[in-house]
Enzyme design. Structure first.
Site, PDB file in Angstrom:
ATOM      1  N   ARG A 142       0.849  -1.182   0.000  1.00 58.99           N
ATOM      2  CA  ARG A 142       0.000   0.000   0.000  1.00 58.99           C
ATOM      3  C   ARG A 142       0.884   1.232   0.000  1.00 58.99           C
ATOM      4  O   ARG A 142       1.843   1.336   0.772  1.00 58.99           O
ATOM      5  CB  ARG A 142      -1.025  -0.042   1.113  1.00 58.99           C
ATOM      6  CG  ARG A 142      -0.622   0.244   2.455  1.00 58.99           C
ATOM      7  CD  ARG A 142      -1.784   0.262   3.420  1.00 58.99           C
ATOM      8  NE  ARG A 142      -1.230   0.737   4.668  1.00 58.99           N
ATOM      9  CZ  ARG A 142      -1.912   1.188   5.677  1.00 58.99           C
ATOM     10  NH1 ARG A 142      -3.224   1.222   5.620  1.00 58.99           N
ATOM     11  NH2 ARG A 142      -1.319   1.615   6.763  1.00 58.99           N
ATOM     12  N   ASP A 162       7.268  -5.131   8.361  1.00 58.42           N
ATOM     13  CA  ASP A 162       8.528  -4.651   8.945  1.00 58.42           C
ATOM     14  C   ASP A 162       8.897  -5.445  10.194  1.00 58.42           C
ATOM     15  O   ASP A 162      10.069  -5.766  10.417  1.00 58.42           O
ATOM     16  CB  ASP A 162       8.419  -3.164   9.296  1.00 58.42           C
ATOM     17  CG  ASP A 162       8.510  -2.275   8.062  1.00 58.42           C
ATOM     18  OD1 ASP A 162       8.979  -2.762   7.017  1.00 58.42           O
ATOM     19  OD2 ASP A 162       8.108  -1.106   8.153  1.00 58.42           O
ATOM     20  N   THR A 190      -1.172   7.561  -0.368  1.00 55.41           N
ATOM     21  CA  THR A 190      -2.572   7.450  -0.814  1.00 55.41           C
ATOM     22  C   THR A 190      -3.320   6.306  -0.125  1.00 55.41           C
ATOM     23  O   THR A 190      -4.545   6.261  -0.178  1.00 55.41           O
ATOM     24  CB  THR A 190      -2.622   7.177  -2.324  1.00 55.41           C
ATOM     25  OG1 THR A 190      -2.013   5.882  -2.566  1.00 55.41           O
ATOM     26  CG2 THR A 190      -1.865   8.239  -3.108  1.00 55.41           C
TER      27      THR A 190
END
Ligand code: PRP
Ligand code: URA
Length: 209
Positions: A104, A203, A108
């Site tokens: 993603r 992450d 935005t």
């Protein structure tokens, strides 16, 4: 909530708490995700249809239960989906696997597709799509649309954490697809992260931040 199953098994909830803690190391986070995914897999496959096959035990013949239909497909939304995928494959090693590469865009919050590979005959199979996080639902919705374009008709979505906003948007876009999650968290923050959440799942799994 209609179409949403919260998997509240004590082991799932305990492991999820350990994963949420910010001091949990990358190694522990990955191990916990793999462990939790086998428990989630157990729940998401609970209603699978069975048939019987004639077998011979050392004592006598019997009609024994086996899974009906074609092999399952597990579809992983990359990259964090792979953390759930591994534990699922421990439990269902014969499952077919689809990979859907999406990330993603941080500005935005729209999904950017970079990869798609799936078995050909999706129309005849149950597809369980896995991704730890359902935040805005933009990524999961795009993945479902892509799978449907390729013929998928019988889909379930499995995640670890879901935001109420994401559930609402996902159910509006794909009312035919049930959601299984370990938790419905409080809300999304202004950056589209789930709170209290666990941070950025990819992450934390791969130690990229
Ligand atoms: C995360 C997560 C979902 C998505 C959820 O992936 O694994 O795919 O964000 O957010 P959304 O519901 O608002 O779309 P990310 O884009 O960070 O990619 P990664 O798995 O490669 O880290
Ligand atoms: N993606 C994540 O990894 N975490 C969030 O909280 C939202 C999207």
């Amino acid at each position: 909530m209609d179409g949403v199953t919260v998997i509240d098994h004590p082991l799932v909830q305990h492991k999820l708490t350990l994963m949420r803690k910010k001091e949990t190391s990358t190694a522990s986070f990955r191990r916990l995700l793999r462990e939790i995914s086998t428990l989630l897999c157990y729940e998401v496959t609970r209603e699978l249809d069975l048939t019987t096959m004639r077998i011979e035990t050392p004592m006598e013949e019997m009609d024994a239960p086996i899974l009906e239909g074609k092999k399952l497909v597990f579809a992983s939304i990359l990259r964090a989906g792979n953390g759930l995928l591994e534990g699922m494959l421990d439990l269902v090693p014969a499952a077919r696997v689809a990979h859907i590469g999406l990330y993603r865009d941080h500005e935005t919050l729209q999904p950017v597709e970079y990869y798609f590979k799936a078995p050909e005959d999706l129309g005849n199979r149950l597809i369980i799509v896995v991704d730890p996080m359902l935040a805005t639902a933009n990524s999961a919705s795009a993945a479902m649309t892509k799978l449907k374009e390729r013929g998928a008709r019988n889909i379930r979505f499995l995640c670890l954490l879901a935001a109420p906003e994401g559930i609402e948007r996902f159910r509006a876009a794909h009312p035919d697809i049930p959601i299984f999650t370990a938790s419905i968290d409080a809300r999304l923050n202004e950056k589209g992260y789930i709170v209290p959440g666990l941070g950025d799942a990819g992450d934390r799994m791969y130690g990229t931040k």
